[in-house]
Design a protein around this motif. Sequence first.
Motif, PDB file in Angstrom:
ATOM      1  N   LEU A 155      -3.454  -0.603  -3.640  1.00  0.00           N
ATOM      2  CA  LEU A 155      -3.006  -1.881  -3.826  1.00  0.00           C
ATOM      3  C   LEU A 155      -3.155  -1.862  -5.501  1.00  0.00           C
ATOM      4  CD1 LEU A 155      -5.098  -3.426  -0.169  1.00  0.00           C
ATOM      5  CD2 LEU A 155      -2.812  -3.127  -0.892  1.00  0.00           C
TER       6      LEU A 155
ATOM      7  N   ALA B 209       0.877  -1.435   0.188  1.00  0.00           N
ATOM      8  CA  ALA B 209      -0.256  -0.258   0.133  1.00  0.00           C
ATOM      9  C   ALA B 209       0.557   1.526  -0.009  1.00  0.00           C
ATOM     10  CB  ALA B 209      -0.484  -0.146   1.428  1.00  0.00           C
TER      11      ALA B 209
ATOM     12  N   SER C 210     -10.244  -4.810  -3.168  1.00  0.00           N
ATOM     13  CA  SER C 210      -9.151  -3.648  -2.874  1.00  0.00           C
ATOM     14  C   SER C 210     -10.499  -1.873  -2.225  1.00  0.00           C
ATOM     15  CB  SER C 210      -8.278  -3.031  -2.794  1.00  0.00           C
ATOM     16  OG  SER C 210      -8.343  -2.317  -4.029  1.00  0.00           O
TER      17      SER C 210
END
Length: 206
Positions: free
Chosen positions: A183, A26, A173
Amino acid sequence: MATPLSPGRFADRGLLRRLEFVAYPAAAGAAFAVLALGVVTWLPALAALARALQRWRTDGDSRVFSGVLRAFPHYWRSLWRHALLSTGVVALLAVNSVYLLGSSSPYAFVLLAAQVGIAAAVVVHHTAFAACAGIAPEASVGSWTRGALALSFGSPARGTALLGAVVSAVLLSLVVPLGPLLLGPSVPVLLALSFADPSPTGRNPA
């Protein structure tokens, strides 16, 4: 109090290890998002993301956000021409798709399906390209291209897995704020790195 050998200590380490597989990709994705604001900078930024994630995989370097920023100038110098061409291809596919969606021609659906197929191939190729560039930063662009073609299209199963990673990373995500942005690029690249370099050495196990 948990001792060094207590089950609680091992559970904490296991939890931290699992969390790092979310936090570090991330963080790399956040750096990519910042660099990709330049539009034509997305490909060098993706290669820089791959380089930072590869250093994390091989050396345990957790400075992935700054690692993407540090690697970017090198890849920009090597890839700015390639990035312009790739951006043009993406823009053309987008324009064609929007036009076909609004077309009433009986051939529009077939042509739209072809655009989707080409777009999928472009996404898989550039994901693999970034991984090859991240593993061998000093190699030539031609070497990265040949490696990406072999990685993405040399095996139908591998290419399908990369495409599935791109789609699933974005969809899964969605439950996380800014998840697809953070992501969406990093998870597929991380999978491509694992395909291209399945046994990284030198990582600190601690």
